[in-house]
Design a protein around this motif. Structure first.
Motif, PDB file in Angstrom:
ATOM      1  N   ARG A   6      12.500  16.936   7.616  1.00  0.00           N
ATOM      2  CA  ARG A   6      13.270  16.014   8.436  1.00  0.00           C
ATOM      3  C   ARG A   6      12.810  14.596   8.141  1.00  0.00           C
ATOM      4  N   ASN A   7      13.735  13.704   8.173  1.00  0.00           N
ATOM      5  CA  ASN A   7      13.345  12.332   7.897  1.00  0.00           C
ATOM      6  C   ASN A   7      12.741  11.678   9.136  1.00  0.00           C
ATOM      7  N   GLU A   8      12.245  10.494   8.953  1.00  0.00           N
ATOM      8  CA  GLU A   8      11.521   9.800  10.006  1.00  0.00           C
ATOM      9  C   GLU A   8      12.403   9.496  11.216  1.00  0.00           C
ATOM     10  N   LEU A   9      13.652   9.106  10.984  1.00  0.00           N
ATOM     11  CA  LEU A   9      14.538   8.786  12.098  1.00  0.00           C
ATOM     12  C   LEU A   9      14.750   9.990  13.009  1.00  0.00           C
ATOM     13  N   ILE A  10      14.909  11.144  12.435  1.00  0.00           N
ATOM     14  CA  ILE A  10      15.090  12.351  13.254  1.00  0.00           C
ATOM     15  C   ILE A  10      13.842  12.628  14.080  1.00  0.00           C
ATOM     16  N   HIS A  11      12.664  12.440  13.511  1.00  0.00           N
ATOM     17  CA  HIS A  11      11.425  12.622  14.277  1.00  0.00           C
ATOM     18  C   HIS A  11      11.342  11.614  15.419  1.00  0.00           C
ATOM     19  N   ARG A  12      11.770  10.386  15.167  1.00  0.00           N
ATOM     20  CA  ARG A  12      11.735   9.366  16.215  1.00  0.00           C
ATOM     21  C   ARG A  12      12.724   9.698  17.327  1.00  0.00           C
ATOM     22  N   LEU A  13      13.890  10.233  16.975  1.00  0.00           N
ATOM     23  CA  LEU A  13      14.852  10.652  17.996  1.00  0.00           C
ATOM     24  C   LEU A  13      14.336  11.844  18.794  1.00  0.00           C
ATOM     25  N   LEU A  14      13.706  12.785  18.107  1.00  0.00           N
ATOM     26  CA  LEU A  14      13.181  13.966  18.783  1.00  0.00           C
ATOM     27  C   LEU A  14      12.008  13.631  19.707  1.00  0.00           C
ATOM     28  N   ALA A  15      11.355  12.489  19.480  1.00  0.00           N
ATOM     29  CA  ALA A  15      10.275  12.062  20.374  1.00  0.00           C
ATOM     30  C   ALA A  15      10.818  11.832  21.782  1.00  0.00           C
ATOM     31  N   GLY A  16      12.097  11.432  21.871  1.00  0.00           N
ATOM     32  CA  GLY A  16      12.758  11.342  23.163  1.00  0.00           C
ATOM     33  C   GLY A  16      12.388  10.169  24.024  1.00  0.00           C
ATOM     34  N   TRP A  49      12.093  -7.096  19.523  1.00  0.00           N
ATOM     35  CA  TRP A  49      12.697  -6.001  18.765  1.00  0.00           C
ATOM     36  C   TRP A  49      12.797  -6.340  17.284  1.00  0.00           C
ATOM     37  N   VAL A  50      13.012  -7.599  16.949  1.00  0.00           N
ATOM     38  CA  VAL A  50      13.059  -8.018  15.542  1.00  0.00           C
ATOM     39  C   VAL A  50      11.679  -7.858  14.917  1.00  0.00           C
ATOM     40  N   CYS A  51      10.650  -8.238  15.643  1.00  0.00           N
ATOM     41  CA  CYS A  51       9.281  -8.107  15.132  1.00  0.00           C
ATOM     42  C   CYS A  51       8.924  -6.646  14.888  1.00  0.00           C
ATOM     43  N   VAL A  52       9.330  -5.755  15.795  1.00  0.00           N
ATOM     44  CA  VAL A  52       9.034  -4.327  15.647  1.00  0.00           C
ATOM     45  C   VAL A  52       9.722  -3.774  14.403  1.00  0.00           C
ATOM     46  N   MET A  53      10.991  -4.120  14.218  1.00  0.00           N
ATOM     47  CA  MET A  53      11.731  -3.624  13.051  1.00  0.00           C
ATOM     48  C   MET A  53      11.149  -4.182  11.750  1.00  0.00           C
ATOM     49  N   ALA A  54      10.793  -5.462  11.738  1.00  0.00           N
ATOM     50  CA  ALA A  54      10.236  -6.074  10.535  1.00  0.00           C
ATOM     51  C   ALA A  54       8.866  -5.493  10.210  1.00  0.00           C
ATOM     52  N   MET A  55       8.059  -5.251  11.233  1.00  0.00           N
ATOM     53  CA  MET A  55       6.721  -4.707  11.027  1.00  0.00           C
ATOM     54  C   MET A  55       6.795  -3.297  10.436  1.00  0.00           C
ATOM     55  N   ARG A  56       7.724  -2.496  10.928  1.00  0.00           N
ATOM     56  CA  ARG A  56       7.870  -1.123  10.435  1.00  0.00           C
ATOM     57  C   ARG A  56       8.642  -1.050   9.116  1.00  0.00           C
ATOM     58  N   ARG A  57       9.315  -2.156   8.780  1.00  0.00           N
ATOM     59  CA  ARG A  57      10.211  -2.207   7.616  1.00  0.00           C
ATOM     60  C   ARG A  57      11.278  -1.121   7.718  1.00  0.00           C
ATOM     61  N   ARG A  58      11.898  -1.052   8.880  1.00  0.00           N
ATOM     62  CA  ARG A  58      12.952  -0.079   9.148  1.00  0.00           C
ATOM     63  C   ARG A  58      14.173  -0.805   9.695  1.00  0.00           C
ATOM     64  N   LYS A  59      15.361  -0.342   9.313  1.00  0.00           N
ATOM     65  CA  LYS A  59      16.608  -0.943   9.760  1.00  0.00           C
ATOM     66  C   LYS A  59      17.107  -0.320  11.054  1.00  0.00           C
ATOM     67  N   THR A  60      16.380   0.628  11.593  1.00  0.00           N
ATOM     68  CA  THR A  60      16.806   1.302  12.813  1.00  0.00           C
ATOM     69  C   THR A  60      15.725   1.210  13.880  1.00  0.00           C
ATOM     70  N   LEU A  61      16.176   1.288  15.111  1.00  0.00           N
ATOM     71  CA  LEU A  61      15.272   1.256  16.248  1.00  0.00           C
ATOM     72  C   LEU A  61      15.862   2.172  17.314  1.00  0.00           C
ATOM     73  N   VAL A  62      15.099   3.157  17.781  1.00  0.00           N
ATOM     74  CA  VAL A  62      15.558   4.078  18.823  1.00  0.00           C
ATOM     75  C   VAL A  62      15.272   3.422  20.168  1.00  0.00           C
ATOM     76  N   VAL A  63      16.343   3.131  20.909  1.00  0.00           N
ATOM     77  CA  VAL A  63      16.205   2.425  22.180  1.00  0.00           C
ATOM     78  C   VAL A  63      17.052   3.096  23.252  1.00  0.00           C
ATOM     79  N   CYS A  64      16.715   2.826  24.510  1.00  0.00           N
ATOM     80  CA  CYS A  64      17.530   3.331  25.620  1.00  0.00           C
ATOM     81  C   CYS A  64      18.785   2.458  25.728  1.00  0.00           C
TER      82      CYS A  64
END
Length: 82
Positions: A6-16, A49-64
């Motif tokens: 599973r890719n990282e995004l799926i793991h982040r979504l499954l974290a809930g 939120w921009v800092c978090v995405m830039a730090m992780r170097r990811r184009k996605t962010l799992v948010v409520c």
């Protein structure tokens, strides 16, 4: 039978939980086209939120849902996880 990792995004979504406020209700994924879009000139200060995405170097962010609405309204989420 082959297994697929599973890719990282799926793991982040499954974290809930929201990656900004750690809420658990109504999770959504915020997505930007390019990481370069996060560093547009003319912005006085980058939101959390921009800092978090830039730090992780990811184009996605799992948010409520609430944090996602705040992001699209141009305001950063009121609370951020430490």
């Amino acid at each position: 039978m082959a297994t697929a990792k599973r890719n990282e995004l799926i793991h982040r979504l499954l974290a809930g939980q929201c990656e900004m406020c750690e809420g658990r209700d109504g999770l959504q994924v915020h997505h930007v086209r390019k990481l370069a879009d996060l560093d547009k000139p003319g912005r006085p200060e980058r939101p959390q939120w921009v800092c978090v995405m830039a730090m992780r170097r990811r184009k996605t962010l799992v948010v409520c849902e609430r944090c996602h609405q705040e992001i699209h309204a141009g305001r950063g989420p009121a609370t951020t996880r430490k």
